[in-house]
Design an enzyme around this catalytic site. Sequence first.
Site, short mmCIF file in Angstrom:
data_model
loop_
_atom_site.label_atom_id
_atom_site.label_comp_id
_atom_site.label_asym_id
_atom_site.label_seq_id
_atom_site.Cartn_x
_atom_site.Cartn_y
_atom_site.Cartn_z
N ASP A 244 25.67 -62.94 -28.87
CA ASP A 244 25.35 -61.92 -28.19
C ASP A 244 26.77 -61.49 -27.65
O ASP A 244 27.26 -62.45 -26.54
CB ASP A 244 24.44 -62.30 -27.23
CG ASP A 244 23.94 -60.98 -26.03
OD1 ASP A 244 24.72 -60.24 -26.28
OD2 ASP A 244 22.96 -61.19 -25.34
N LYS B 297 27.57 -51.44 -22.04
CA LYS B 297 28.62 -52.12 -21.19
C LYS B 297 30.16 -51.46 -21.58
O LYS B 297 30.81 -51.06 -20.61
CB LYS B 297 28.53 -53.50 -21.28
CG LYS B 297 27.17 -54.05 -20.77
CD LYS B 297 26.94 -55.45 -21.04
CE LYS B 297 25.73 -55.83 -20.66
NZ LYS B 297 24.83 -55.27 -19.21
N TRP C 76 21.08 -64.79 -19.82
CA TRP C 76 20.84 -63.85 -21.12
C TRP C 76 20.59 -65.03 -22.14
O TRP C 76 19.66 -64.73 -23.10
CB TRP C 76 21.68 -62.87 -21.37
CG TRP C 76 21.86 -62.17 -20.25
CD1 TRP C 76 22.81 -61.62 -19.44
CD2 TRP C 76 20.93 -61.03 -19.92
NE1 TRP C 76 22.68 -60.59 -18.54
CE2 TRP C 76 21.59 -60.40 -18.87
CE3 TRP C 76 19.82 -60.63 -20.23
CZ2 TRP C 76 20.61 -59.29 -18.15
CZ3 TRP C 76 18.95 -59.86 -19.80
CH2 TRP C 76 19.49 -58.84 -18.83
C1 LIG Z 1 25.11 -60.43 -22.31
C2 LIG Z 1 23.64 -59.69 -22.21
N1 LIG Z 1 22.69 -59.83 -22.96
C3 LIG Z 1 21.56 -59.06 -23.11
C4 LIG Z 1 21.39 -58.23 -21.91
C5 LIG Z 1 20.07 -57.49 -21.96
O1 LIG Z 1 20.62 -56.19 -22.58
P1 LIG Z 1 19.37 -54.95 -22.57
O2 LIG Z 1 19.29 -54.62 -21.30
O3 LIG Z 1 20.02 -54.19 -23.42
O4 LIG Z 1 18.13 -55.65 -22.94
C6 LIG Z 1 22.40 -57.83 -21.16
C7 LIG Z 1 22.18 -56.98 -20.19
O5 LIG Z 1 23.06 -56.90 -19.17
C8 LIG Z 1 23.60 -58.96 -21.23
O6 LIG Z 1 24.73 -58.74 -20.25
#
Ligand SMILES: Cc1ncc(COP(=O)(O)O)c(C=O)c1O
Length: 360
Positions: free
Chosen positions: A171, A195, A101
């Site tokens: 994030d 989550k 991510w």
């Molecule tokens: C730490 C983290 N950041 C970003 C994301 C991406 O999220 P989204 O699917 O809402 O764009 C995730 C998804 O699993 C994640 O675990």
Amino acid sequence: MSRVYNFSAGPAVLPEEVLKEAADEMMDYRGCGMSVMEMSHRSKVFDDIIKEAEADLRDLMQIPDNYKVLFLQGGASQQFAAIPMNLMKNRKAGYIVTGQWAKKAFAEAKIYGEAVELASSADKTFSYIPDCSDLDIPEDLDYVYICENNTIYGTKYKTLPNTKGHTLVADVSSCFLSEPVDVSKYGVIYGGVQKNIGPAGVVIVIIREDLIRDDVLPGTPTMLKYKTQADADSLYNTPPCYGIYICGKVFKWLKKMGGLSVMKERNEEKAKILYDFLDQSKLFKGTVRKEDRSLMNVPFVTGDADLDAKFVAEAKAAGFENLKGHRTVGGMRASIYNAMPKEGVEALVAFMKKFEEENA
Ligand SMILES: Cc1ncc(COP(=O)(O)O)c(C=O)c1O
């Protein structure tokens, strides 16, 4: 009705109490004669819902008055672009790459300006958090970016990086509301709610007011300007109303549970049950450096892909869902968010013990 123990990394388990309350209010929200799904986002009833949700979140996280709370759409992934578009005044930002991510956010930032890799744990398959106490940080960075809890690899920053005075952007998708945080240490904290907080479709952005500006990068869509959303109190267009309503219920549930310090204790207790077992197991082993272990996402392996697959299949048959590791890493991963009861983790460990005996 039969409920499984759901170890999904997201969308993930929600408190049963919240789901039941939402079910009770489905046809008629508190005498309105309609569901929250069916009502105008400009109605007084919905205005109360979103305002109360924000007030409860502020209370839970002790968010200072000079921070705005935004309820947005587009998931955490859209923020990978919105952040540089809004914050890259000098067109230069630093990224600490600790997993998929962070890597994606880093790649996205490169579209908008110079993104510098300040540190990375790619050399050991992202199984640790690099030492960020004295990084070489260029003076002219607009911000330093981290993914605080790495959902896929199961690592978590236990101390925030020393940004040497630069704005920290984090994030927190997979550790949102899992423990208390000092909001004042961050410029932006954001995360998808799917989550630890609610259904997919809502991303919460907590941003310091001085970072909300008109002079964003040219070409930034109106919808992606934090100023648009902040000026309109997240109601510039139709927000994800039902999702916000469920988030609000989860905030109330967290307050009832005793708040974030109590959640931290509960999460530590749950994670310890699983990590203690992994540390003595002859079959299963954790994949993360001990001091960097996440309280939320616990990856583990047997070292044998066929045995891993057998475990996941047998676990599923026994009512333990979504234990398969991320497609990029294999093995297993148990996500044990706020709403996973301790009994769920105990039952999983009992099952793992039995599997170990049978497959010794
Ligand atoms: C730490 C983290 N950041 C970003 C994301 C991406 O999220 P989204 O699917 O809402 O764009 C995730 C998804 O699993 C994640 O675990």
